[in-house]
Design an enzyme around this catalytic site. Structure first.
Site, mmCIF file in Angstrom:
data_model
loop_
_atom_site.group_PDB
_atom_site.id
_atom_site.type_symbol
_atom_site.label_atom_id
_atom_site.label_comp_id
_atom_site.label_asym_id
_atom_site.label_seq_id
_atom_site.Cartn_x
_atom_site.Cartn_y
_atom_site.Cartn_z
ATOM 1 N N ASP A 8 -6.478 -74.969 -79.611
ATOM 2 C CA ASP A 8 -7.874 -74.837 -79.431
ATOM 3 C C ASP A 8 -7.925 -73.845 -78.160
ATOM 4 O O ASP A 8 -7.292 -74.082 -76.876
ATOM 5 C CB ASP A 8 -8.267 -76.424 -78.885
ATOM 6 C CG ASP A 8 -9.790 -76.310 -78.919
ATOM 7 O OD1 ASP A 8 -10.470 -75.639 -79.552
ATOM 8 O OD2 ASP A 8 -10.054 -77.465 -78.099
ATOM 9 N N GLU A 29 -13.967 -66.255 -81.624
ATOM 10 C CA GLU A 29 -15.256 -66.684 -81.166
ATOM 11 C C GLU A 29 -16.130 -65.497 -80.789
ATOM 12 O O GLU A 29 -15.862 -64.720 -80.015
ATOM 13 C CB GLU A 29 -15.114 -67.721 -80.074
ATOM 14 C CG GLU A 29 -16.283 -68.321 -79.632
ATOM 15 C CD GLU A 29 -16.283 -69.500 -78.881
ATOM 16 O OE1 GLU A 29 -15.127 -70.350 -78.824
ATOM 17 O OE2 GLU A 29 -17.201 -69.863 -77.738
ATOM 18 N N GLY A 46 -18.412 -80.660 -73.590
ATOM 19 C CA GLY A 46 -18.266 -82.122 -72.552
ATOM 20 C C GLY A 46 -19.268 -83.014 -72.792
ATOM 21 O O GLY A 46 -19.865 -83.219 -74.127
ATOM 22 N N HIS A 73 -17.962 -75.541 -82.359
ATOM 23 C CA HIS A 73 -17.326 -76.499 -80.969
ATOM 24 C C HIS A 73 -18.426 -77.036 -80.388
ATOM 25 O O HIS A 73 -19.542 -77.123 -80.666
ATOM 26 C CB HIS A 73 -16.920 -75.309 -80.214
ATOM 27 C CG HIS A 73 -15.699 -74.552 -80.437
ATOM 28 N ND1 HIS A 73 -14.399 -74.830 -79.785
ATOM 29 C CD2 HIS A 73 -15.349 -73.785 -81.509
ATOM 30 C CE1 HIS A 73 -13.524 -74.104 -80.356
ATOM 31 N NE2 HIS A 73 -13.882 -73.444 -81.367
ATOM 32 N N SER A 84 -19.272 -83.234 -79.999
ATOM 33 C CA SER A 84 -19.302 -84.591 -79.597
ATOM 34 C C SER A 84 -20.756 -85.031 -79.790
ATOM 35 O O SER A 84 -21.521 -84.436 -79.055
ATOM 36 C CB SER A 84 -18.742 -84.849 -78.437
ATOM 37 O OG SER A 84 -17.325 -85.022 -78.642
ATOM 38 N N ILE A 94 -14.279 -81.920 -82.106
ATOM 39 C CA ILE A 94 -14.483 -83.277 -81.501
ATOM 40 C C ILE A 94 -13.532 -83.764 -80.399
ATOM 41 O O ILE A 94 -12.599 -83.967 -80.847
ATOM 42 C CB ILE A 94 -15.121 -84.411 -82.564
ATOM 43 C CG1 ILE A 94 -16.353 -84.058 -83.308
ATOM 44 C CG2 ILE A 94 -15.335 -85.742 -81.759
ATOM 45 C CD1 ILE A 94 -16.591 -84.898 -84.479
HETATM 46 P P1 13P Z 1 -16.761 -81.726 -77.177
HETATM 47 O O1 13P Z 1 -16.648 -81.492 -75.634
HETATM 48 O O2 13P Z 1 -18.266 -81.631 -77.766
HETATM 49 O O3 13P Z 1 -16.029 -82.851 -77.881
HETATM 50 O O4 13P Z 1 -16.067 -80.342 -77.865
HETATM 51 C C1 13P Z 1 -14.914 -80.371 -78.284
HETATM 52 C C2 13P Z 1 -14.541 -78.876 -78.392
HETATM 53 O O5 13P Z 1 -15.276 -78.057 -79.073
HETATM 54 C C3 13P Z 1 -12.989 -78.509 -78.567
HETATM 55 O O6 13P Z 1 -12.889 -77.192 -78.535
HETATM 56 O O1 G3H Z 2 -12.855 -77.310 -75.514
HETATM 57 C C1 G3H Z 2 -12.367 -77.864 -74.679
HETATM 58 C C2 G3H Z 2 -11.757 -79.191 -75.040
HETATM 59 O O2 G3H Z 2 -12.363 -80.383 -75.318
HETATM 60 C C3 G3H Z 2 -10.398 -79.197 -74.410
HETATM 61 O O3 G3H Z 2 -10.623 -79.561 -73.173
HETATM 62 O O4 G3H Z 2 -9.088 -77.946 -71.863
HETATM 63 O O5 G3H Z 2 -9.694 -80.467 -70.912
HETATM 64 O O6 G3H Z 2 -8.054 -80.172 -72.671
HETATM 65 P P1 G3H Z 2 -9.129 -79.768 -71.981
HETATM 66 ZN ZN ZN Z 3 -14.258 -75.844 -78.143
#
Ligand code: 13P
Ligand code: G3H
Ligand code: ZN
Length: 325
Positions: free
Chosen positions: A94, A146, A191, A226, A229, A270
């Site tokens: 990711d 992206e 977030g 993306h 959530s 998510i």
């Molecule tokens: P959320 O913060 O909405 O869960 O998004 C997660 C995400 O896009 C990870 O790449």
């Molecule tokens: O897009 C971001 C994801 O929620 C990953 O978050 O870099 O804190 O692991 P992180």
């Molecule tokens: Zn993301």
């Protein structure tokens, strides 16, 4: 020693997305950092028969250790089989932020990578994405690019304001990079604080007009969402009732995700919802059992609640339940 994802029993996202496009649903991409989150994701997806993308950020990879992760992914595949299921499971990087990171993940068994050049200039984004695609496709690994910037934090890349994807760029970007899927910015952010809404105000709808225009210009091409959530109020309440402080949090309403999942959106990311469920259940348990100190006692109920939340996402939000049969 390098390992290919096929040796771990994983699949890339190609067929998953073709089926999702035809079937009008989205494949869940759930982030994980530890064993309990991984167990919850696998158990939920096996129970509801959903394909799944296990998602690892750069930070998660540093936290969990890349060698450990490789075996965890292999273990996840074996655990699903033991449960009598053969759901398709992909392991995806990711928000990869460099060519080197993507190569390292591919060498360590990832079946899919995201190269996030969204903060670069358009031409630089194309150059970096194409470089990753050229390497990844040699190993049958799929690549997500992206276009457009989400507000909030994307690993080390943070943006104050979002910049919606420009639909007039998507065709050129996809044809010049040969990416397998494209993340777009239509009003979501990462977030738990996605929208600044005052009490009584409703959350602004996502820019479905931009999504539809991207779909029109890229017929049959998988789009990724993306920042999806929903920041479920019941868990925010538990957190705040048990000593936490999460104020003015707001997420994407689930009916909007349902609508997106029926379109060309084939992958919905998510992470925050899982973090909130875990935090809520652990806080509650520890407050109610102040003398308990066995991690299994508070992680167990958190894992169970997490599993239920993921299963509900597949069944009632993304529409992916039953699609792995
Ligand atoms: P959320 O913060 O909405 O869960 O998004 C997660 C995400 O896009 C990870 O790449
Ligand atoms: O897009 C971001 C994801 O929620 C990953 O978050 O870099 O804190 O692991 P992180
Ligand atoms: Zn993301």
């Amino acid at each position: 020693m390098a390992v290919n994802f096929k040796d771990l029993g994983l699949v890339n996202t190609k067929e998953m997305f073709q089926k999702a496009m035809k079937g009008g649903y989205a494949v869940p991409a759930f982030n994980f950092n530890n064993m309990e989150q991984l167990q919850a994701i696998i158990t939920a997806c096996v129970e509801v028969k959903s394909p799944v993308i296990l998602q690892i950020s750069k930070g998660a990879r540093q936290y969990a250790n890349q060698t450990m992760l490789r075996y965890m992914a292999q273990g996840a595949v074996a655990m699903a089989k033991e449960m009598g299921s053969s759901i398709p499971i992909a392991l995806h990087l990711d928000h990869g932020d460099s060519y080197e990171l993507c190569v390292s993940c591919i060498e360590n068994g990832f079946s899919s990578v995201m190269i996030d050049g969204s903060h670069l200039t358009y031409e630089e984004n194309i150059k970096l994405t194409k470089q990753v695609v050229d390497y990844a496709h040699r190993y049958d690994v799929t690549v997500e690019g992206e276009l457009g910037v989400l507000a909030g934090i994307e690993d080390n890349v943070s943006a104050e304001k979002s910049h919606y994807t420009k639909p007039e760029e998507v065709q050129d970007f996809v044809s010049r990079t040969v990416v397998d899927s494209l993340a777009i910015s239509i009003g979501t952010s990462h977030g738990a604080y996605k929208f600044k809404v005052k009490p009584g105000e409703s959350i602004p709808p996502l820019r479905f007009d931009i999504l539809e225009e991207c779909e029109r210009r890229l017929p049959g091409f998988p789009i990724v969402l993306h920042g999806a959530s929903s920041v479920l109020p019941e868990y925010i309440d538990i957190i705040n009732n048990y000593g936490g402080k999460i104020e003015n949090a707001a997420g994407v309403p689930e009916d909007q995700l349902r609508r997106a999942a029926k379109s060309a959106v084939c992958k919905i990311n998510i992470d925050s919802d899982g973090r909130l469920v875990m935090t809520a259940m652990i806080r509650k348990y520890l407050v109610e059992h102040p003398s308990e100190f066995d991690p299994r006692k508070y992680l167990g109920p958190a894992r169970e609640a997490l599993k239920n939340m993921y299963a509900n996402k597949c069944k009632n939000v993304l529409g992916s339940a039953g699609k792995a049969e």
